[in-house]
Each structure stands twice: as structure tokens, then as C-alpha cells.
Design a protein around this motif. Sequence first.
Motif, PDB file in Angstrom:
ATOM      1  N   SER B  46     -27.425 -29.194  36.382  1.00  0.00           N
ATOM      2  CA  SER B  46     -26.353 -28.289  36.818  1.00  0.00           C
ATOM      3  C   SER B  46     -25.050 -28.604  36.086  1.00  0.00           C
ATOM      4  O   SER B  46     -24.740 -29.767  35.860  1.00  0.00           O
ATOM      5  CB  SER B  46     -26.072 -28.474  38.312  1.00  0.00           C
ATOM      6  OG  SER B  46     -26.869 -27.638  39.069  1.00  0.00           O
ATOM      7  N   GLU B  48     -21.999 -27.881  37.244  1.00  0.00           N
ATOM      8  CA  GLU B  48     -21.103 -28.401  38.277  1.00  0.00           C
ATOM      9  C   GLU B  48     -21.789 -28.342  39.629  1.00  0.00           C
ATOM     10  O   GLU B  48     -22.691 -27.546  39.839  1.00  0.00           O
ATOM     11  CB  GLU B  48     -19.825 -27.547  38.366  1.00  0.00           C
ATOM     12  CG  GLU B  48     -18.835 -27.817  37.264  1.00  0.00           C
ATOM     13  CD  GLU B  48     -17.591 -26.975  37.435  1.00  0.00           C
ATOM     14  OE1 GLU B  48     -16.828 -27.263  38.370  1.00  0.00           O
ATOM     15  OE2 GLU B  48     -17.390 -26.047  36.653  1.00  0.00           O
ATOM     16  N   GLY B  49     -21.336 -29.183  40.533  1.00  0.00           N
ATOM     17  CA  GLY B  49     -21.786 -29.098  41.913  1.00  0.00           C
ATOM     18  C   GLY B  49     -23.219 -29.515  42.155  1.00  0.00           C
ATOM     19  O   GLY B  49     -23.863 -29.028  43.091  1.00  0.00           O
ATOM     20  N   ALA B  50     -23.734 -30.435  41.327  1.00  0.00           N
ATOM     21  CA  ALA B  50     -25.113 -30.892  41.522  1.00  0.00           C
ATOM     22  C   ALA B  50     -25.249 -31.586  42.887  1.00  0.00           C
ATOM     23  O   ALA B  50     -26.273 -31.443  43.558  1.00  0.00           O
ATOM     24  CB  ALA B  50     -25.520 -31.853  40.402  1.00  0.00           C
ATOM     25  N   ALA B  53     -25.439 -29.063  45.889  1.00  0.00           N
ATOM     26  CA  ALA B  53     -26.691 -28.304  45.804  1.00  0.00           C
ATOM     27  C   ALA B  53     -27.862 -29.190  46.217  1.00  0.00           C
ATOM     28  O   ALA B  53     -28.795 -28.738  46.898  1.00  0.00           O
ATOM     29  CB  ALA B  53     -26.884 -27.759  44.386  1.00  0.00           C
TER      30      ALA B  53
END
Lengths: 296, 105
Positions: B46, B48-50, B53
Motif C-alpha cells: 500500500s 499509504e495507510g497500510a 487497512a
Amino acid sequence: MKNITIAIASGKGGTGKTLISVNMFYALNQLYDSVTLVDCDAEEPNDLLFFSQTQLKQVSQTEVNLSIPVINDKLCTFCGLCQEYCTYNAIFILKDLKRISVLEDLCHGCGACTFACKYGAIKEREVSLGEVTTYKVFENSYLVEARGRVGVYSPVNVIKAATTIGQRGGIVLLDSPPGTSCPFIQTVAKADYVILVTEPTPFGLSDLKQSAETLKTMGKPFGVIVNRAGLGDDEVYSYLKNENVPLLMEIPFEREIASIYSRGEIVAKTRPGWVDDFGEMFGLIYKDYGDSGNKR
Amino acid sequence: MKIAITSTGNTLDSLIDSRFGRCSYFVIYDSETKSTEFIPNPNKESIEGAGPASAQLVATKGVTKVVSGEFGAKVKSLFDTLQIELVILNKADKSIKEIIELLER
């Protein structure tokens, strides 16, 4: 009138971007009409400190906002479509538990989630990211400052706004944030030419290499100013020679320069040779990359 | 009780993955049935924001505890609101099998 946009950047922090930016701005103002300096280091802008408050006249200020989704969980059916639309993982949803929330730090304000929602459960609200202020410094010469709001996750949108507002035609200098990540990329992307400021130390060289590689990938022409020359070793010079990168200027490692700078004063005011040196360097860059050479 | 463990591979002999959001696999261990399920982490690459998530993924699986080498600031507050317990294990040489044994003790 000469038209060119030059970014002053470096991988490493504290190499002298601001020293070069404010002095080059001062010098070019002595030589040319219409020069704008844009302080793109939105997380800690400081170019303003080098000009007296009486000299500066604020001419405009623009607020930079982002539209963040607000989810009404009474209307939300927890279908999850908004989350599927979000590229940035900014929506957190647990369908079974009927829980949904927005991670504001990750939101880029693109509006895809609002578009995705079929139930009218998403409204948007404006969040302030910072502001861009324009000051008149000399006749027909401006300083544009990007200032991010403290706590905002990314300064990129404020930088973007500042480079747009700062693009007044004529000579535009962009004082870039340090590093080689998004804020740096956003700044140098708008430049016709990039001046990388480094110091002749292993730290300077390590970060110079990263910036040079990034600029090569972006297809941006660049040259290097070595600040604090006389300090450290010769490795930076060997690197420049091997990579065929032009050495634009050297600034000696001198206590007096540091002393003038630390008082918030412009070195070129007391050393007229600096005006000539910056003028000469600018002339060479402009010849190859100014006006007609502009392939932005 | 279901427990998520971050793993570098898809076998019980694989070592723990020290990262939470961008680990290679999640192991979902059910302490009642003693079963394990290996899920490849779709958020590994990802932009961003792995972390959030991945938090969503393990929370959807109904776990009440997560074991990993480290957790980022964003996921800590998410797990807090979901009342999911976080266990930080700073031993990169521990295999999934060994961690399950430790949890069973």
C-alpha cells in the motif's frame, strides 16, 4: 523581463538552502526586475526572518483547505463502497460491528467517497491545512511564504498552493524543504532548474546522491553549490566530477558568514562580491534553461 | 479466542514479521479449535495507510489479540477503540509455532 523558475534544494537539512535562497534573492533584485522568492519549507518557513518588518508589506493571504468526509452513521448502510473507492485507506469500516470512521491524516480530500455513497451519508467539511502569504519586499519583488498548520500530516497541499501563487512570472526562486520525499518532489517539479546545496562531508555526500538520483529520475537539470568549503574531505568533489554534475559555486567555511547569517542578516549586503557571484551563476543557468529552454 | 500474529511466511516454521501493517502474512490462530489460517497481507505494498487497512482486516476476522514486532501510532488508537489487545514481541528469531506455544502457556 527574464522568466525562469529555480528551486534551491538539498537532501540533507542544514546545508544552507535558506542562506543561498535569501542571498540569491537579494542579489538578483540588485540586477534584475521582478524576482519572487517562494519559501516552500511549509513545516518551518524562515525566509521571512531575513527581511525587516518595516520593509515587508503584506499584499495577500490565502487559506489552504482540504475537504474531509463526515459520515452520518444513521444514514450509512455499511455497504463499504466508500472504502473501496478510497485509494489512501482513509476509511475504516467493520461491517459486522457497524463501525465506520475516517482517518483524517490519511485523507487527500479527493472526494471519491462522497461520490461513491448512494445513501447521502457522506457530507464534507473544510479543514485548514495552512496559509500562503505574499509580501512585497522590494519594488516589483515579492516573498511568498507557505506556512502549514501545526499538526497537519502533510505540507504538500500548502506547498502546491504557494508555488502556484508564487508563479508571478519573471525570476522565481523556490526555497525547497529538505529531504527527497513528497514536499521536495512537489517543489522541484515546478522548477526549470534545481540548485542542490551540499557540504563536503560524508553526510552531505550521502544525501546529495539521493537528491541527485531523484532529480535524474524526474529529468530535472541540476547543479551543485558546495557550502562550508574547506571542511570535511574531497569525496563530494570526486562525485561531482565522476557524475559530470556542474559545481556552480563554493561558499567558504567561515565564522563571519555564519555569524552574519545567525543574526538574520543578508551576507550579500555587506559583501558586494556575492551579488556579482550570484549574478554570474544565474546568467549561466538562465542562458541554458531560461525562457525558451522552459520545458515544464 | 482468536489471535492474529504477523508472519514472514505461510508455514508454522516461519518467523514472526516485525512489522504490523506491512507484514507478509497474518496468522489467525483459534485457541479453542487450535486451528491456524494464513492470510497473505494485501496491504503490504500500500502507498499509504497500510496499518489501518491491516487493522481492519484482522478486526474483521474477530481477533481479540494481535502479536507483532511493532505497531504504528495510527493503529494503536484504532485497536484501543476496538478493545483489541496488542502484544509487542521484540524477538525476531521466534517462529509462529514457538509463539503459539508461548500463548498457550
